[in-house]
Design an enzyme around this catalytic site. Structure first.
Site, PDB file in Angstrom:
ATOM      1  N   TYR A 191      11.054   4.974   0.782  1.00  0.00           N
ATOM      2  CA  TYR A 191      11.924   4.018   1.464  1.00  0.00           C
ATOM      3  C   TYR A 191      13.354   4.046   0.932  1.00  0.00           C
ATOM      4  CZ  TYR A 191       8.190   1.744   4.118  1.00  0.00           C
ATOM      5  OH  TYR A 191       7.184   1.468   5.009  1.00  0.00           O
ATOM      6  N   ASP A 202       0.807  -1.218   0.000  1.00  0.00           N
ATOM      7  CA  ASP A 202       0.000   0.000   0.000  1.00  0.00           C
ATOM      8  C   ASP A 202       0.840   1.268   0.000  1.00  0.00           C
ATOM      9  OD1 ASP A 202       0.960   0.059   2.573  1.00  0.00           O
ATOM     10  OD2 ASP A 202      -0.976   0.319   3.543  1.00  0.00           O
TER      11      ASP A 202
END
Length: 446
Positions: A269, A174
């Site tokens: 990330y 997600d």
């Protein structure tokens, strides 16, 4: 098939997760397009699951009494007759997540649940749990599809490719959904107004195109300029998602990711791989993200559940809808109704990225129908991104090989190769500490 022809039976594996109430509420809101016959929660932790299960039984009775609801620790009861399994397990729970984050930080390295040494440790535990659930599903519901969004998704997806190659498992995440929503805030559009293209590994990728789905207008230059100055941080996102300060800092750091790679929009990330020194400097080894979650989301969700049970009603709105999870229903609908919707999935490359390994589990746009996801061709990718991906892919493959072969050497190599760890010496020290912490969770390495 139309939505009125059939109602679906769903099992949520990881019924004791803090995300379970939001996913249940979200599914109830989408019954017009994904009608439900039953929802069953499954978890191997009865005490944890029963708290949420009791509260959700009240929610279901009040909001959807026509939908059968149950929670169980028995896999046969949980999986028999199910059409879809939505899996979001956390093997080892938050106590092991704390270890995943604190041990690398003790050695001056990134401590994060899905990236670097922490992600590798979590991945080794998750493989066992995922294989167990897949085997239950295939034994008791052979026609069932598993929509897996358990972390760390790349390692789990590679393990599924190698160890359960014919299983009906789709690995998804997600994170791109949340970032796409923030992009919509930045350009002043709705989420569904954006047509995006993306390539990478899970938690390790880039958006190459963001256009208006109606007019074809290209938003990439506007977004690159905004993110280059502000990251993905917007007041609308903070207000809508009640974002913790650590997540605000993560979204803001995206501006430095654009600085080093200005042609594409980055997955947030990537900060753990491109700026690991910054991450360590801004981390508290005694109070990590796991502690924030325990003190925040964990406390709030379980507190809400206990309050619902105490009152005997959920009319106070104690549980909120998990909007990020709406993509799970979209994915289930695409399979059930053969809609051929384009969604980001983690699939075997097989030429989708033409200058990357065919057997790599990549995250790319896929057309999803009744046979599952079919990757859309993304062509060649540039040297910088391909080099980063090649290194990270090798880490993930070595972890799975270490799991299968019970190989200490391959785990040491995986940690040594990670961009978050500076040397083989440090990698070995971290590995030895992780082995000690994960006794009973990992295969015994030799």
């Amino acid at each position: 098939m139309t939505s009125g022809d059939r109602k679906f039976n769903v099992v949520i594996a990881g019924g004791g997760s803090t995300y379970t109430p939001g996913i249940v509420k979200m599914m109830l809101q989408h019954q017009a397009d994904f009608p439900l016959a039953s929802i069953t929660l499954y978890d191997n932790d009865p005490d944890r699951q029963s708290v949420l299960g009791e509260a959700l039984a009240i929610v279901m009775r009040e909001e959807a009494p026509e939908v059968a609801f149950a929670y169980t620790t028995d896999p046969e009861t949980a999986f028999t007759g199910k059409d879809f399994c939505m899996a979001h397990i956390r093997v080892g729970g938050y106590p092991m997540r704390q270890q995943d984050e604190r041990i690398p930080l003790k050695h001056g390295c990134v401590g994060q649940e899905t990236c670097g040494a922490g992600g590798i440790a979590y991945g080794m535990r998750s493989i066992t749990g995922m294989l167990e659930i897949i085997d239950y599903m295939e034994r008791y519901a052979p026609d069932c599809w598993m929509l897996n969004y358990s972390n760390p998704a790349s390692i789990v997806a590679e393990a599924c490719r190698v160890l359960r190659p014919t299983s009906k498992v789709i690995n998804i995440c997600d994170m791109p959904v949340g970032t796409r929503r923030r992009m919509s805030y930045i350009v002043g559009k709705e989420y569904d107004d954006l047509d995006v293209r993306y390539f990478g590994l899970n938690h390790f990728g880039w958006w190459t195109s963001v256009k208006d789905v109606h007019t074809g207008k290209d938003y990439l230059p506007q977004l690159l300029e905004y993110v280059g100055e502000n990251g993905y941080l917007t007041q609308a996102a903070i207000d809508a998602q009640h974002m913790d300060e650590s997540w605000q800092a993560t979204h803001k750091k995206a501006r430095d990711l654009v600085a080093v790679d200005p042609q594409f929009l980055p997955n947030t990330y990537l900060k753990y791989y491109l700026y690991p020194d910054y991450v360590v400097e801004h981390s508290d080894p005694n109070h990590t993200r796991a502690d924030e979650v325990i003190e925040g989301r964990e406390r709030d969700v379980f507190g809400a559940a206990r309050e619902i049970v105490r009152k005997g009603t959920a009319t106070g709105g104690e549980f909120t809808v998990d909007n990020h999870a709406s993509f799970i229903v979209s994915l289930a609908r695409a399979i059930a109704y053969n809609t051929h919707e384009v969604m980001l999935c983690i699939v075997e490359n097989k030429g989708a990225i033409s200058n990357f390994d065919d057997d790599a589990m990549v995250e790319v746009p896929c057309m999803v129908g009744s046979d599952g996801p079919e990757a859309l061709c993304q062509g060649e990718i540039p040297t910088f991104e391909r080099g980063l991906m090649q290194e990270q892919l090798a880490v993930e493959k070595l972890v799975v090989e270490a799991y299968i072969e019970k190989s200490y050497l391959k785990m040491w190599q995986a940690l040594t190769l990670s961009k978050t760890i500076p040397s083989a010496t440090v990698a070995k020290a971290i590995l030895d500490d992780l082995i000690e912490a994960n006794k009973g969770w990992w295969p015994e390495l030799s």
